[in-house]
Write a protein that holds these residues in place. Structure first.
Motif, PDB file in Angstrom:
ATOM      1  N   SER A 130       0.897  -0.897  -0.325  1.00 51.14           N
ATOM      2  CA  SER A 130      -0.087  -0.158  -0.177  1.00 51.14           C
ATOM      3  C   SER A 130       0.433   1.759  -0.132  1.00 51.14           C
ATOM      4  O   SER A 130       2.350   1.124   0.597  1.00 51.14           O
ATOM      5  N   PHE A 131       0.283   2.213  -0.731  1.00 55.63           N
ATOM      6  CA  PHE A 131       0.834   3.305  -0.676  1.00 55.63           C
ATOM      7  C   PHE A 131      -0.404   4.596  -0.103  1.00 55.63           C
ATOM      8  O   PHE A 131      -0.961   4.406  -0.549  1.00 55.63           O
ATOM      9  N   VAL A 132       0.612   5.966   0.605  1.00 53.94           N
ATOM     10  CA  VAL A 132       0.320   7.076   0.836  1.00 53.94           C
ATOM     11  C   VAL A 132       1.126   7.783  -0.096  1.00 53.94           C
ATOM     12  O   VAL A 132       2.254   7.975  -0.014  1.00 53.94           O
ATOM     13  N   ALA A 133       0.905   9.068  -0.492  1.00 56.04           N
ATOM     14  CA  ALA A 133       1.353   9.779  -1.354  1.00 56.04           C
ATOM     15  C   ALA A 133       1.223  11.711  -1.443  1.00 56.04           C
ATOM     16  O   ALA A 133      -0.091  11.940  -0.881  1.00 56.04           O
ATOM     17  N   MET A 134       2.194  12.369  -1.555  1.00 54.89           N
ATOM     18  CA  MET A 134       2.429  13.804  -2.317  1.00 54.89           C
ATOM     19  C   MET A 134       3.017  14.242  -2.476  1.00 54.89           C
ATOM     20  O   MET A 134       3.943  14.303  -2.747  1.00 54.89           O
ATOM     21  N   ASN A 135       2.382  14.679  -4.069  1.00 56.03           N
ATOM     22  CA  ASN A 135       2.953  15.132  -5.466  1.00 56.03           C
ATOM     23  C   ASN A 135       2.400  15.778  -5.264  1.00 56.03           C
ATOM     24  O   ASN A 135       1.975  16.864  -4.905  1.00 56.03           O
ATOM     25  N   GLY A 136       3.734  16.814  -6.067  1.00 58.25           N
ATOM     26  CA  GLY A 136       3.306  18.619  -6.263  1.00 58.25           C
ATOM     27  C   GLY A 136       4.914  19.185  -7.810  1.00 58.25           C
ATOM     28  O   GLY A 136       5.493  19.065  -7.814  1.00 58.25           O
ATOM     29  N   THR A 137       4.642  20.225  -7.244  1.00 58.58           N
ATOM     30  CA  THR A 137       5.089  21.301  -8.587  1.00 58.58           C
ATOM     31  C   THR A 137       5.457  22.255  -7.798  1.00 58.58           C
ATOM     32  O   THR A 137       4.025  23.779  -7.837  1.00 58.58           O
ATOM     33  N   PHE A 138       6.329  23.197  -8.149  1.00 60.62           N
ATOM     34  CA  PHE A 138       6.823  24.440  -7.972  1.00 60.62           C
ATOM     35  C   PHE A 138       7.220  25.309  -8.872  1.00 60.62           C
ATOM     36  O   PHE A 138       6.178  26.543  -8.610  1.00 60.62           O
ATOM     37  N   VAL A 139       7.726  24.765  -9.829  1.00 58.94           N
ATOM     38  CA  VAL A 139       7.239  26.034 -11.026  1.00 58.94           C
ATOM     39  C   VAL A 139       6.199  24.990 -12.237  1.00 58.94           C
ATOM     40  O   VAL A 139       6.557  24.349 -12.939  1.00 58.94           O
ATOM     41  N   ASN A 140       5.188  26.035 -12.209  1.00 58.74           N
ATOM     42  CA  ASN A 140       4.176  25.595 -13.523  1.00 58.74           C
ATOM     43  C   ASN A 140       4.437  26.304 -15.005  1.00 58.74           C
ATOM     44  O   ASN A 140       3.548  25.451 -15.905  1.00 58.74           O
ATOM     45  N   GLU A 141       5.427  26.781 -15.195  1.00 63.28           N
ATOM     46  CA  GLU A 141       5.819  26.836 -16.896  1.00 63.28           C
ATOM     47  C   GLU A 141       7.491  26.940 -16.565  1.00 63.28           C
ATOM     48  O   GLU A 141       7.135  27.731 -16.081  1.00 63.28           O
ATOM     49  N   ARG A 142       8.005  26.920 -18.270  1.00 64.91           N
ATOM     50  CA  ARG A 142       9.227  27.409 -18.110  1.00 64.91           C
ATOM     51  C   ARG A 142       9.479  27.354 -19.901  1.00 64.91           C
ATOM     52  O   ARG A 142       8.265  27.347 -20.259  1.00 64.91           O
ATOM     53  N   VAL A 181       3.852  17.912 -14.452  1.00 66.51           N
ATOM     54  CA  VAL A 181       3.869  16.928 -13.601  1.00 66.51           C
ATOM     55  C   VAL A 181       4.683  17.038 -13.010  1.00 66.51           C
ATOM     56  O   VAL A 181       4.736  18.813 -12.424  1.00 66.51           O
ATOM     57  N   ASP A 182       4.975  16.589 -11.714  1.00 68.86           N
ATOM     58  CA  ASP A 182       5.623  16.833 -10.216  1.00 68.86           C
ATOM     59  C   ASP A 182       7.277  16.525 -10.256  1.00 68.86           C
ATOM     60  O   ASP A 182       8.174  16.359 -10.834  1.00 68.86           O
ATOM     61  N   ASP A 183       6.652  17.942  -9.331  1.00 73.01           N
ATOM     62  CA  ASP A 183       8.913  18.268  -9.137  1.00 73.01           C
ATOM     63  C   ASP A 183       8.951  17.447  -8.484  1.00 73.01           C
ATOM     64  O   ASP A 183      10.269  17.622  -7.912  1.00 73.01           O
ATOM     65  N   TYR A 184       7.662  17.202  -7.536  1.00 67.53           N
ATOM     66  CA  TYR A 184       8.847  16.358  -5.772  1.00 67.53           C
ATOM     67  C   TYR A 184       7.555  15.469  -5.936  1.00 67.53           C
ATOM     68  O   TYR A 184       6.382  15.878  -6.059  1.00 67.53           O
ATOM     69  N   SER A 185       8.091  14.166  -5.441  1.00 66.13           N
ATOM     70  CA  SER A 185       6.700  13.515  -4.630  1.00 66.13           C
ATOM     71  C   SER A 185       7.732  12.459  -3.370  1.00 66.13           C
ATOM     72  O   SER A 185       8.568  11.792  -3.371  1.00 66.13           O
ATOM     73  N   HIS A 186       6.579  12.935  -2.280  1.00 68.20           N
ATOM     74  CA  HIS A 186       7.306  12.397  -1.152  1.00 68.20           C
ATOM     75  C   HIS A 186       5.907  11.326  -1.343  1.00 68.20           C
ATOM     76  O   HIS A 186       4.300  11.351  -1.029  1.00 68.20           O
ATOM     77  N   TYR A 187       6.592   9.614  -0.524  1.00 75.76           N
ATOM     78  CA  TYR A 187       4.954   8.444  -0.172  1.00 75.76           C
ATOM     79  C   TYR A 187       6.016   7.396   0.871  1.00 75.76           C
ATOM     80  O   TYR A 187       7.167   7.901   0.932  1.00 75.76           O
ATOM     81  N   LEU A 188       5.074   7.324   1.627  1.00 80.59           N
ATOM     82  CA  LEU A 188       4.877   6.104   2.432  1.00 80.59           C
ATOM     83  C   LEU A 188       4.004   5.285   1.786  1.00 80.59           C
ATOM     84  O   LEU A 188       3.723   5.015   1.154  1.00 80.59           O
ATOM     85  N   GLU A 213       2.263   3.920 -10.701  1.00 80.20           N
ATOM     86  CA  GLU A 213       0.761   4.403 -10.648  1.00 80.20           C
ATOM     87  C   GLU A 213      -0.258   4.657  -9.324  1.00 80.20           C
ATOM     88  O   GLU A 213      -0.471   4.788  -9.540  1.00 80.20           O
ATOM     89  N   ALA A 214       0.418   3.506  -8.598  1.00 77.36           N
ATOM     90  CA  ALA A 214      -0.170   4.247  -7.619  1.00 77.36           C
ATOM     91  C   ALA A 214       0.001   5.071  -6.908  1.00 77.36           C
ATOM     92  O   ALA A 214      -0.744   5.530  -6.394  1.00 77.36           O
ATOM     93  N   VAL A 215       1.093   5.220  -6.382  1.00 79.49           N
ATOM     94  CA  VAL A 215       1.792   6.341  -5.789  1.00 79.49           C
ATOM     95  C   VAL A 215       1.333   7.434  -6.200  1.00 79.49           C
ATOM     96  O   VAL A 215       0.499   8.587  -5.158  1.00 79.49           O
ATOM     97  N   GLN A 216       1.095   7.425  -8.038  1.00 77.76           N
ATOM     98  CA  GLN A 216       0.376   8.794  -9.107  1.00 77.76           C
ATOM     99  C   GLN A 216      -1.457   9.293  -8.283  1.00 77.76           C
ATOM    100  O   GLN A 216      -1.691  10.125  -7.458  1.00 77.76           O
ATOM    101  N   LYS A 217      -1.953   7.749  -7.985  1.00 79.01           N
ATOM    102  CA  LYS A 217      -3.502   8.032  -7.634  1.00 79.01           C
ATOM    103  C   LYS A 217      -3.705   7.833  -6.039  1.00 79.01           C
ATOM    104  O   LYS A 217      -3.823   8.883  -6.174  1.00 79.01           O
TER     105      LYS A 217
END
Length: 334
Positions: free
Chosen positions: A174-186, A202-209, A311-315
């Protein structure tokens, strides 16, 4: 090196000159390279979205292949490739390169031998800095979901998911996760679009358990925004009888705590990795092509399972809910 392929004629010509290849062995279309009778095996080192199409053609033309990670941008196509490789018997591997670090192989054996006892925790970090605004990186393909699938998660997180699975021999459940993007355009990398800004999806970072079948509590901290970091990997593994710390950027050694005096003094000591654990990724691929042992390389099925985990982490991040992964025989699904 017998033949090369690139969709960019200028890059193809430059590589041909560098490797002294004649025009007859330089291709703009990968299928033409795969048809070439002089080619015995291929290395697929393209952006992620064309890994599977090229590999499926390699299977069709019965060319053994090594493919970069992640295996695909979605589970459906990864499953299709895995089934095709199994049915064909074609020698193949996915390039989870850090399995070939001597220290990683040594950790795997220490765990298998019971040196750490019952595993309790695995803490992992994979940190790079090239996505940070100070690096002024344009919107290259790794920031485009249609081409790459995910960002830091697939780029760096795929390695760590595989490496922990390789070291411990355990499966995630099993996974729980938090992904995020700091810079939304380049800025666009196209010289004809100077000053044009393009979206990052896409994500700039991904933290998951993650939890495992064996009851290991694991955590992963993945980012391309860690100022000052190059290619920093760190894995700490704790059991009820010992602990080890693996660091990619250190010399090929480990920090260990096994003995009573180490435990009582909370001391970790550096130990060298025995010579027998030294290995090489591409030599291993050549061994596979020649019917020799494949250890410690990953199979295409390992790549398919890794895709399910991604895919599980993303979901889990998208839904803000825990996502389970079910293992049944050789089948894995989320």
């Amino acid at each position: 090196l017998t033949a090369i392929c690139d969709i960019d004629p200028a890059k193809l010509e430059s590589a041909a000159l560098a490797y002294n290849l004649d025009a007859a062995h330089c291709f703009l279309k990968y299928e033409e390279l795969l048809k070439c009778p002089d080619v015995d095996a291929v290395s697929i080192c393209t952006p992620n979205h064309v890994h599977v199409p090229i590999a499926l053609k390699a299977v069709q033309y019965r060319k053994p292949f090594a493919v970069e990670k992640p295996l695909s941008i979605d589970v459906k196509s990864a499953k299709k490739l895995n089934e095709a490789v199994k049915a064909s018997g074609i020698p193949a591997m996915i390039c989870f390169s850090y399995r070939f670090k001597g220290a990683a192989c040594y950790v795997r054996d220490l765990i298998a031998e019971g040196k750490l006892g019952k595993l309790r925790h695995v803490y992992t970090r994979y940190m790079q800095a090239w996505g940070n605004p100070s690096r002024n990186c344009p919107r290259v393909w790794r920031f485009n979901a249609a081409v790459t699938g995910t960002g830091a998660l697939g780029d760096l997180g795929s390695h760590m998911l595989d490496l922990v699975r390789f070291m411990t021999g355990d499966e995630y459940v099993s996974f729980v996760a938090m992904n995020g993007t700091f810079v939304n355009e380049r800025r666009s990398p196209d010289p004809e679009k100077k000053g044009v800004m393009e979206p990052v999806d896409v994500d700039d970072y991904s933290h998951y358990l993650a939890s495992t079948e064996g009851g290991i509590a694991t955590s992963f901290e993945i980012s391309r925004f860690c100022f000052g970091r190059g290619n920093c990997q760190r894995i700490e593994i704790y059991g009820d009888k010992g602990a080890v710390v693996y660091e990619l950027e250190r010399e090929d050694s480990l920090s260990v705590c096994f003995e009573k005096d180490q435990e009582s003094n909370c001391r970790f000591d550096r130990v060298p990795v025995p010579e027998k654990y030294q290995t090489n990724q591409m030599q291993t691929f050549f061994n596979i092509v020649n019917g020799k042992k494949r250890y410690p390389s990953a199979t295409i099925e390992d790549g398919y399972i890794n895709q399910i985990h991604l895919e599980a982490v993303q979901k889990a991040s998208d839904t803000k809910r825990s996502v389970s992964v079910v293992h049944s025989g050789n089948a894995t699904k989320s």
